[in-house]
Motif scaffolding. Sequence first.
Motif, PDB file in Angstrom:
ATOM      1  N   ARG A   1      -8.883  20.479   9.444  1.00 59.36           N
ATOM      2  CA  ARG A   1      -7.929  20.699  10.009  1.00 59.36           C
ATOM      3  C   ARG A   1      -8.251  22.408  10.005  1.00 59.36           C
ATOM      4  NH1 ARG A   1      -6.321  17.111   6.432  1.00 59.36           N
ATOM      5  NH2 ARG A   1      -6.448  17.743   4.814  1.00 59.36           N
ATOM      6  N   PRO A   2      -8.334  23.232  10.773  1.00 65.50           N
ATOM      7  CA  PRO A   2      -9.053  24.285  10.853  1.00 65.50           C
ATOM      8  C   PRO A   2      -8.766  25.296  11.218  1.00 65.50           C
ATOM      9  CG  PRO A   2     -10.121  23.390  13.022  1.00 65.50           C
ATOM     10  CD  PRO A   2      -8.773  22.028  12.270  1.00 65.50           C
ATOM     11  N   GLY A   3      -8.542  26.411  10.473  1.00 64.58           N
ATOM     12  CA  GLY A   3      -7.453  27.718  11.136  1.00 64.58           C
ATOM     13  C   GLY A   3      -8.801  28.796  11.413  1.00 64.58           C
ATOM     14  N   ILE A   4      -7.999  29.814  12.185  1.00 62.66           N
ATOM     15  CA  ILE A   4      -9.122  31.207  12.690  1.00 62.66           C
ATOM     16  C   ILE A   4      -8.820  32.323  12.018  1.00 62.66           C
ATOM     17  CG2 ILE A   4     -10.578  32.254  15.136  1.00 62.66           C
ATOM     18  CD1 ILE A   4      -9.705  29.121  16.247  1.00 62.66           C
ATOM     19  N   ILE A   5      -9.443  32.746  11.459  1.00 59.77           N
ATOM     20  CA  ILE A   5      -9.330  34.825  11.187  1.00 59.77           C
ATOM     21  C   ILE A   5     -10.308  35.201  11.834  1.00 59.77           C
ATOM     22  CG2 ILE A   5      -8.510  34.477   8.983  1.00 59.77           C
ATOM     23  CD1 ILE A   5     -11.335  34.777   7.863  1.00 59.77           C
ATOM     24  N   SER A   6      -9.336  36.787  12.739  1.00 57.20           N
ATOM     25  CA  SER A   6     -10.477  36.994  13.322  1.00 57.20           C
ATOM     26  C   SER A   6      -9.445  38.435  12.824  1.00 57.20           C
ATOM     27  CB  SER A   6      -9.632  37.236  14.500  1.00 57.20           C
ATOM     28  OG  SER A   6     -10.584  38.021  15.497  1.00 57.20           O
ATOM     29  N   ARG A   7      -9.933  39.896  13.329  1.00 55.59           N
ATOM     30  CA  ARG A   7      -9.872  41.377  13.434  1.00 55.59           C
ATOM     31  C   ARG A   7      -8.883  41.860  14.459  1.00 55.59           C
ATOM     32  NH1 ARG A   7     -14.386  46.589  14.545  1.00 55.59           N
ATOM     33  NH2 ARG A   7     -12.358  48.025  14.714  1.00 55.59           N
TER      34      ARG A   7
ATOM     35  N   PRO B   1      -3.662  27.474  13.772  1.00 54.74           N
ATOM     36  CA  PRO B   1      -3.508  28.497  12.561  1.00 54.74           C
ATOM     37  C   PRO B   1      -4.091  29.167  13.080  1.00 54.74           C
ATOM     38  CG  PRO B   1      -3.867  26.542  11.614  1.00 54.74           C
ATOM     39  CD  PRO B   1      -3.996  26.031  12.212  1.00 54.74           C
ATOM     40  N   VAL B   2      -3.462  30.734  13.003  1.00 57.99           N
ATOM     41  CA  VAL B   2      -4.977  32.221  13.050  1.00 57.99           C
ATOM     42  C   VAL B   2      -3.297  33.895  12.788  1.00 57.99           C
ATOM     43  CG1 VAL B   2      -5.353  33.457  14.878  1.00 57.99           C
ATOM     44  CG2 VAL B   2      -4.681  31.398  15.837  1.00 57.99           C
ATOM     45  N   PHE B   3      -5.588  34.343  11.741  1.00 61.25           N
ATOM     46  CA  PHE B   3      -3.611  34.955  11.585  1.00 61.25           C
ATOM     47  C   PHE B   3      -5.113  36.209  11.118  1.00 61.25           C
ATOM     48  CE2 PHE B   3      -1.048  32.705   9.208  1.00 61.25           C
ATOM     49  CZ  PHE B   3      -0.209  34.233   8.158  1.00 61.25           C
ATOM     50  N   VAL B   4      -4.462  37.611  12.192  1.00 58.33           N
ATOM     51  CA  VAL B   4      -5.792  38.489  12.036  1.00 58.33           C
ATOM     52  C   VAL B   4      -5.551  39.218  11.018  1.00 58.33           C
ATOM     53  CG1 VAL B   4      -6.049  38.941  14.239  1.00 58.33           C
ATOM     54  CG2 VAL B   4      -4.032  39.756  13.195  1.00 58.33           C
ATOM     55  N   GLY B   5      -6.564  40.681  11.188  1.00 56.33           N
ATOM     56  CA  GLY B   5      -6.640  41.307   9.485  1.00 56.33           C
ATOM     57  C   GLY B   5      -7.974  42.047   9.457  1.00 56.33           C
ATOM     58  N   GLU B   6      -8.085  43.495   9.266  1.00 52.78           N
ATOM     59  CA  GLU B   6      -9.475  44.280   8.670  1.00 52.78           C
ATOM     60  C   GLU B   6     -10.186  43.818   8.102  1.00 52.78           C
ATOM     61  OE1 GLU B   6      -5.778  47.590  10.799  1.00 52.78           O
ATOM     62  OE2 GLU B   6      -6.477  45.460   8.868  1.00 52.78           O
TER      63      GLU B   6
ATOM     64  N   VAL C   1      -4.535  23.453   6.234  1.00 45.94           N
ATOM     65  CA  VAL C   1      -6.166  23.510   6.551  1.00 45.94           C
ATOM     66  C   VAL C   1      -7.042  23.423   5.442  1.00 45.94           C
ATOM     67  CG1 VAL C   1      -7.421  26.121   7.074  1.00 45.94           C
ATOM     68  CG2 VAL C   1      -5.379  25.589   7.812  1.00 45.94           C
ATOM     69  N   ASN C   2      -8.191  23.402   6.093  1.00 48.10           N
ATOM     70  CA  ASN C   2      -9.644  23.014   5.173  1.00 48.10           C
ATOM     71  C   ASN C   2     -10.567  23.312   5.187  1.00 48.10           C
ATOM     72  OD1 ASN C   2      -9.779  20.886   6.733  1.00 48.10           O
ATOM     73  ND2 ASN C   2     -10.259  19.658   5.664  1.00 48.10           N
ATOM     74  N   ILE C   3     -10.211  24.151   6.504  1.00 53.65           N
ATOM     75  CA  ILE C   3     -11.326  24.871   6.427  1.00 53.65           C
ATOM     76  C   ILE C   3     -11.034  26.411   7.332  1.00 53.65           C
ATOM     77  CG2 ILE C   3     -12.213  23.812   8.841  1.00 53.65           C
ATOM     78  CD1 ILE C   3     -15.453  23.730   7.887  1.00 53.65           C
ATOM     79  N   LEU C   4     -12.575  27.219   7.564  1.00 54.96           N
ATOM     80  CA  LEU C   4     -11.519  28.158   8.478  1.00 54.96           C
ATOM     81  C   LEU C   4     -13.269  28.364   9.543  1.00 54.96           C
ATOM     82  CD1 LEU C   4      -9.921  30.814   5.446  1.00 54.96           C
ATOM     83  CD2 LEU C   4      -8.987  29.877   7.246  1.00 54.96           C
ATOM     84  N   ILE C   5     -12.938  29.605  10.181  1.00 57.51           N
ATOM     85  CA  ILE C   5     -13.850  29.515  11.111  1.00 57.51           C
ATOM     86  C   ILE C   5     -13.169  31.324  11.571  1.00 57.51           C
ATOM     87  CG2 ILE C   5     -14.436  30.206  13.832  1.00 57.51           C
ATOM     88  CD1 ILE C   5     -13.903  27.278  14.423  1.00 57.51           C
ATOM     89  N   ALA C   6     -14.427  32.028  11.406  1.00 64.72           N
ATOM     90  CA  ALA C   6     -14.430  33.705  11.109  1.00 64.72           C
ATOM     91  C   ALA C   6     -14.722  33.925  12.367  1.00 64.72           C
ATOM     92  CB  ALA C   6     -14.682  33.978  10.059  1.00 64.72           C
ATOM     93  N   ASP C   7     -13.711  35.152  13.369  1.00 63.86           N
ATOM     94  CA  ASP C   7     -14.241  35.004  14.575  1.00 63.86           C
ATOM     95  C   ASP C   7     -15.308  36.244  14.326  1.00 63.86           C
ATOM     96  OD1 ASP C   7     -14.507  35.975  17.515  1.00 63.86           O
ATOM     97  OD2 ASP C   7     -12.742  36.521  17.375  1.00 63.86           O
ATOM     98  N   ASP C   8     -16.746  36.230  14.897  1.00 60.20           N
ATOM     99  CA  ASP C   8     -16.890  37.646  15.011  1.00 60.20           C
ATOM    100  C   ASP C   8     -17.371  38.370  13.717  1.00 60.20           C
ATOM    101  OD1 ASP C   8     -18.886  39.784  15.888  1.00 60.20           O
ATOM    102  OD2 ASP C   8     -16.295  41.411  16.898  1.00 60.20           O
TER     103      ASP C   8
END
Length: 342
Positions: A88-94, A128-133, A149-156
């Motif tokens: 159940r992935p979530g994604i985090i990004s700047r 699910p997506v969250f952004v933050g520096e 959510v049980n795994i995260l993908i960190a974009d860039d």
Amino acid sequence: MILRPAQVEASWYGRVRLGSVETALLLVLSWGYAGVIWLRRRLYQWGILKTVRLPVPVLVVGNLIVGGAGKTPVARALAQQLKALGWRPGIISRGYGRQVPGVRAVGVGDSPQHVGDEPLLYAQDGFPVFVGEKRAEAGRALLAANPSVNILIADDGLQHLALARDLEVVVFDQRGIGNGRLLPAGPLREPLSRLNASLVRGLIIQGNPDQTGWPALPRLGMTLQPQHIYALNQPERQLPLESLAGKSVLALAGIGHPERFFSMLRDAGLRVEAISFPDHHDFKPQDIPFSHLPVLMTEKDAVKCQNFAQGHDNWFVVPVKARFSPALPLAKWLKGIDKRHR
């Protein structure tokens, strides 16, 4: 002596030859940059700068070169594959290019000025997506708001050392590593030796760069296959891209390597009049010329043109899907990772 950014970038890939004085200056700056990279990494290794480990596995998608190399379609494909494997992935990004700082959730109807363009695409995919520096803070907020959510993908996130990760996937495109030098003498954010890190599981390469000296890592080819295009102001109005074969179109792209998009359209048989913009360009109505031709754009650019698309029935979005050869061995890469977080 004034060096234009476009001129410097062209020299990285052999399209322009700089003079000896300009080359020497860039090399000196590059050596200084190398020292900063070395010191920063050591500060994390010595514990002076802190790394945060989140309670779920973190998969980082990044690139070693400046500019887009295809990270977004890779991250989207990884999220879909993780879902198919039962995660159940979530994604985090700047949220690069956004004008509102801080940590925040991303919703489908949000403004790209508030959350960035690429995070909106992930949200449209239903994740699910969250952004933050600070990616660790974004990850904490996402997990608090989405306990399943049980795994995260960190974009860039390749260079974001403040966030601990469990594996890394590095993306390249047709340009490869250019001249192999660090910024600003070359396109590399970090030395090529960075790929020897134990957490790097594989290289995803779009195209066939003429390159030698790749590390002994699994190399997976990626192609971006265009799907049915759809009208930006009426998404249910779709048609095959091939239906425009042999016809003239106006194509615009504000991505890291616009020519990649234009070449894809030409390969489909379209006669392309191309307009390039900088990566993450904040589109305004006046940026798109009036035309009776079909106007084609990427999904990433479309989210920034949505608000002024009404009345433009000839504006179309070209979605793409990443295909890998061989198939991504994601289940193999993840083996044992889940156990470390229990």
